[in-house]
Design a protein around this motif. Sequence first.
Motif, PDB file in Angstrom:
ATOM      1  N   ASP A 144      -6.775  -4.162  -3.507  1.00 19.64           N
ATOM      2  CA  ASP A 144      -7.969  -3.824  -4.283  1.00 19.64           C
ATOM      3  C   ASP A 144      -7.954  -2.377  -4.773  1.00 19.64           C
ATOM      4  OD1 ASP A 144     -10.270  -3.423  -1.422  1.00 19.64           O
ATOM      5  OD2 ASP A 144      -8.418  -2.397  -1.983  1.00 19.64           O
ATOM      6  N   GLU A 145      -6.868  -1.682  -4.524  1.00 24.54           N
ATOM      7  CA  GLU A 145      -6.695  -0.289  -4.930  1.00 24.54           C
ATOM      8  C   GLU A 145      -7.782   0.635  -4.376  1.00 24.54           C
ATOM      9  OE1 GLU A 145      -4.226  -1.310  -9.051  1.00 24.54           O
ATOM     10  OE2 GLU A 145      -5.727   0.269  -9.043  1.00 24.54           O
ATOM     11  N   SER A 146      -8.341   0.246  -3.250  1.00 23.01           N
ATOM     12  CA  SER A 146      -9.245   1.171  -2.571  1.00 23.01           C
ATOM     13  C   SER A 146      -8.435   2.344  -2.048  1.00 23.01           C
ATOM     14  CB  SER A 146      -9.970   0.466  -1.425  1.00 23.01           C
ATOM     15  OG  SER A 146      -9.044  -0.075  -0.501  1.00 23.01           O
ATOM     16  N   THR A 147      -9.111   3.462  -1.866  1.00 21.02           N
ATOM     17  CA  THR A 147      -8.423   4.680  -1.478  1.00 21.02           C
ATOM     18  C   THR A 147      -9.035   5.287  -0.220  1.00 21.02           C
ATOM     19  OG1 THR A 147      -9.846   5.980  -2.937  1.00 21.02           O
ATOM     20  CG2 THR A 147      -7.754   5.202  -3.847  1.00 21.02           C
ATOM     21  N   TYR A 148      -8.256   6.127   0.399  1.00 22.70           N
ATOM     22  CA  TYR A 148      -8.700   6.786   1.635  1.00 22.70           C
ATOM     23  C   TYR A 148      -8.077   8.176   1.637  1.00 22.70           C
ATOM     24  CZ  TYR A 148      -9.984   7.118   6.565  1.00 22.70           C
ATOM     25  OH  TYR A 148     -10.544   7.494   7.756  1.00 22.70           O
ATOM     26  N   SER A 185       0.864  -1.163   0.000  1.00 27.58           N
ATOM     27  CA  SER A 185       0.000   0.000   0.000  1.00 27.58           C
ATOM     28  C   SER A 185       0.911   1.225   0.000  1.00 27.58           C
ATOM     29  CB  SER A 185      -0.886   0.015   1.242  1.00 27.58           C
ATOM     30  OG  SER A 185      -1.768  -1.085   1.242  1.00 27.58           O
ATOM     31  N   ILE A 231      -3.484   4.348  -0.983  1.00 26.71           N
ATOM     32  CA  ILE A 231      -4.138   3.431  -1.909  1.00 26.71           C
ATOM     33  C   ILE A 231      -3.720   2.017  -1.541  1.00 26.71           C
ATOM     34  CG2 ILE A 231      -2.311   3.723  -3.662  1.00 26.71           C
ATOM     35  CD1 ILE A 231      -4.634   3.446  -5.766  1.00 26.71           C
ATOM     36  N   ASN A 232      -4.696   1.147  -1.477  1.00 25.81           N
ATOM     37  CA  ASN A 232      -4.491  -0.209  -1.001  1.00 25.81           C
ATOM     38  C   ASN A 232      -3.743  -1.082  -1.997  1.00 25.81           C
ATOM     39  OD1 ASN A 232      -5.808  -3.199  -0.642  1.00 25.81           O
ATOM     40  ND2 ASN A 232      -5.544  -2.152   1.299  1.00 25.81           N
ATOM     41  N   SER A 243      -3.377  -2.337   5.583  1.00 25.96           N
ATOM     42  CA  SER A 243      -4.777  -1.976   5.389  1.00 25.96           C
ATOM     43  C   SER A 243      -4.893  -0.456   5.463  1.00 25.96           C
ATOM     44  CB  SER A 243      -5.650  -2.653   6.445  1.00 25.96           C
ATOM     45  OG  SER A 243      -5.200  -2.318   7.744  1.00 25.96           O
TER      46      SER A 243
END
Length: 124
Positions: A55-59, A33, A51-52, A103
């Motif tokens: 799953d390339e989720s972002t925050y 990440s 960015i993860n 995470s």
Amino acid sequence: QVQLVESGGGLVQAGGSLRLSCAASGLTFSAYSVGWFRQVPGKEREFVTCINWSDESTYYADSVKGRFTISRDNSKNTVYLQMNSLKPEDTAVYYCAAARRASMPFVTSRANYWGQGTQVTVSS
């Protein structure tokens, strides 16, 4: 030897845009990440976005939500930070950091590697 190299910083007027890049080498990039942090003199380094790895989720931090966008290209071992509608309070040294299989979001102590930083200055 692992390296993270930031680029793209500079001087921009308020309301303008910049795109930062973080190029990685010496690590299995897809297993990390990646986050962007920023720091001004006399203050602690603060989280901006990440960015993860899986799953390339972002925050995003609330202060940049809707203005900044993080993305990654694993084929180029690079993470990007598109910064729009910049404000003078965005002025800081921006650092990218990589954290193995972390995470979201991850804190500074979780990072395995850091870049050297790139200066972003937003004039009013």
